[in-house]
Design a protein around this motif. Structure first.
Motif, PDB file in Angstrom:
ATOM      1  N   ALA A  65      50.017  29.172  26.274  1.00 40.78           N
ATOM      2  CA  ALA A  65      50.848  28.878  25.108  1.00 40.78           C
ATOM      3  C   ALA A  65      51.089  27.386  25.053  1.00 40.78           C
ATOM      4  O   ALA A  65      51.053  26.709  26.059  1.00 40.78           O
ATOM      5  CB  ALA A  65      52.165  29.636  25.193  1.00 40.78           C
ATOM      6  N   GLY A  66      51.367  26.895  23.886  1.00 38.20           N
ATOM      7  CA  GLY A  66      51.629  25.473  23.710  1.00 38.20           C
ATOM      8  C   GLY A  66      50.986  24.967  22.445  1.00 38.20           C
ATOM      9  O   GLY A  66      50.274  25.682  21.753  1.00 38.20           O
ATOM     10  N   ASP A  67      51.245  23.718  22.195  1.00 38.95           N
ATOM     11  CA  ASP A  67      50.828  23.058  20.963  1.00 38.95           C
ATOM     12  C   ASP A  67      49.986  21.851  21.347  1.00 38.95           C
ATOM     13  O   ASP A  67      50.463  20.978  22.068  1.00 38.95           O
ATOM     14  CB  ASP A  67      52.104  22.647  20.216  1.00 38.95           C
ATOM     15  N   ILE A  68      48.738  21.817  20.895  1.00 42.37           N
ATOM     16  CA  ILE A  68      47.830  20.709  21.198  1.00 42.37           C
ATOM     17  C   ILE A  68      47.664  19.853  19.948  1.00 42.37           C
ATOM     18  O   ILE A  68      47.329  20.361  18.881  1.00 42.37           O
ATOM     19  CB  ILE A  68      46.443  21.228  21.642  1.00 42.37           C
ATOM     20  N   LEU A  69      47.895  18.555  20.101  1.00 38.01           N
ATOM     21  CA  LEU A  69      47.659  17.603  19.019  1.00 38.01           C
ATOM     22  C   LEU A  69      46.302  16.953  19.261  1.00 38.01           C
ATOM     23  O   LEU A  69      46.085  16.322  20.307  1.00 38.01           O
ATOM     24  CB  LEU A  69      48.763  16.539  18.974  1.00 38.01           C
ATOM     25  N   VAL A  70      45.392  17.128  18.326  1.00 40.33           N
ATOM     26  CA  VAL A  70      44.055  16.545  18.406  1.00 40.33           C
ATOM     27  C   VAL A  70      44.046  15.311  17.512  1.00 40.33           C
ATOM     28  O   VAL A  70      44.236  15.414  16.303  1.00 40.33           O
ATOM     29  CB  VAL A  70      42.977  17.562  17.953  1.00 40.33           C
ATOM     30  N   ILE A  71      43.835  14.150  18.126  1.00 43.52           N
ATOM     31  CA  ILE A  71      43.777  12.893  17.384  1.00 43.52           C
ATOM     32  C   ILE A  71      42.316  12.445  17.403  1.00 43.52           C
ATOM     33  O   ILE A  71      41.828  11.904  18.386  1.00 43.52           O
ATOM     34  CB  ILE A  71      44.703  11.819  17.991  1.00 43.52           C
ATOM     35  N   GLU A  72      41.629  12.724  16.305  1.00 45.66           N
ATOM     36  CA  GLU A  72      40.177  12.547  16.239  1.00 45.66           C
ATOM     37  C   GLU A  72      39.754  12.329  14.795  1.00 45.66           C
ATOM     38  O   GLU A  72      40.105  13.127  13.926  1.00 45.66           O
ATOM     39  CB  GLU A  72      39.514  13.799  16.819  1.00 45.66           C
ATOM     40  N   ASP A  73      38.993  11.270  14.548  1.00 48.63           N
ATOM     41  CA  ASP A  73      38.561  10.980  13.183  1.00 48.63           C
ATOM     42  C   ASP A  73      37.284  11.721  12.790  1.00 48.63           C
ATOM     43  O   ASP A  73      37.021  11.909  11.613  1.00 48.63           O
ATOM     44  CB  ASP A  73      38.390   9.477  12.973  1.00 48.63           C
ATOM     45  N   ASP A  74      36.503  12.178  13.742  1.00 50.92           N
ATOM     46  CA  ASP A  74      35.250  12.876  13.457  1.00 50.92           C
ATOM     47  C   ASP A  74      35.523  14.371  13.274  1.00 50.92           C
ATOM     48  O   ASP A  74      36.038  15.035  14.186  1.00 50.92           O
ATOM     49  CB  ASP A  74      34.261  12.655  14.607  1.00 50.92           C
ATOM     50  N   ASP A  75      35.187  14.895  12.096  1.00 51.94           N
ATOM     51  CA  ASP A  75      35.471  16.300  11.779  1.00 51.94           C
ATOM     52  C   ASP A  75      34.814  17.279  12.754  1.00 51.94           C
ATOM     53  O   ASP A  75      35.457  18.231  13.201  1.00 51.94           O
ATOM     54  CB  ASP A  75      35.021  16.631  10.354  1.00 51.94           C
ATOM     55  N   ASP A  76      33.540  17.065  13.083  1.00 53.98           N
ATOM     56  CA  ASP A  76      32.839  17.990  13.972  1.00 53.98           C
ATOM     57  C   ASP A  76      33.471  18.021  15.363  1.00 53.98           C
ATOM     58  O   ASP A  76      33.695  19.094  15.935  1.00 53.98           O
ATOM     59  CB  ASP A  76      31.354  17.640  14.077  1.00 53.98           C
ATOM     60  N   SER A  77      33.752  16.850  15.905  1.00 51.94           N
ATOM     61  CA  SER A  77      34.381  16.785  17.230  1.00 51.94           C
ATOM     62  C   SER A  77      35.764  17.420  17.217  1.00 51.94           C
ATOM     63  O   SER A  77      36.135  18.152  18.133  1.00 51.94           O
ATOM     64  CB  SER A  77      34.490  15.330  17.698  1.00 51.94           C
ATOM     65  N   ALA A  78      36.527  17.134  16.170  1.00 51.38           N
ATOM     66  CA  ALA A  78      37.871  17.707  16.062  1.00 51.38           C
ATOM     67  C   ALA A  78      37.810  19.223  15.994  1.00 51.38           C
ATOM     68  O   ALA A  78      38.579  19.920  16.678  1.00 51.38           O
ATOM     69  CB  ALA A  78      38.589  17.148  14.841  1.00 51.38           C
ATOM     70  N   GLN A  79      36.888  19.758  15.191  1.00 56.80           N
ATOM     71  CA  GLN A  79      36.791  21.213  15.057  1.00 56.80           C
ATOM     72  C   GLN A  79      36.368  21.876  16.361  1.00 56.80           C
ATOM     73  O   GLN A  79      36.844  22.971  16.692  1.00 56.80           O
ATOM     74  CB  GLN A  79      35.829  21.585  13.922  1.00 56.80           C
TER      75      GLN A  79
END
Length: 121
Positions: free
Chosen positions: A1-15
């Motif tokens: 459980a938890g909340d992950i913040l993804v800081i990423e400008d590239d859509d594929d990498s972020a997804q």
């Protein structure tokens, strides 16, 4: 459980990171640049952050400095991802902050999910 913040400008990498995190039960949020990531973390501190180093306007090192300067954010676990090579000095800066550096493309989605579980457990 938890909340992950993804800081990423590239859509594929972020997804990819978002899918990995959600498959093991984490909720996720995404910021498309460092400024947005800092604002989102400040408004609602996440359980962990996955941070890309190479972003326009506000790169990962600017985000690291902002996190460390804010007492409420300084202890959030961070995984730093980069597709490129980084210098030994940059690697030391990341480790000195207590963060983990992972190279994009080297880890499988399963390994990314395992690293997130290790950090948040």
């Amino acid at each position: 459980a938890g909340d992950i913040l993804v800081i990423e400008d590239d859509d594929d990498s972020a997804q990819l990171v978002i899918r990995c995190a959600e498959q093991v039960g984490f909720a996720t949020r995404r910021a498309v640049d460092g400024f947005e990531g800092i604002a989102m973390a400040s408004a609602r501190p996440p359980s962990a952050i996955v941070l890309d180093l190479a972003m326009p306007r506000c790169d990962g090192f600017n985000v690291i400095e902002a996190l460390l300067a804010n007492e409420a954010l300084a202890t959030i676990p961070v995984i730093v991802l980069s597709a490129g090579e980084i210098s030994a000095e940059d690697h030391r800066r990341i480790e000195a902050a207590g963060y983990r550096f992972l190279s994009k493309g080297v880890l499988s989605p399963r390994e990314i999910a395992a690293k997130l579980r290790e950090l948040v457990a």
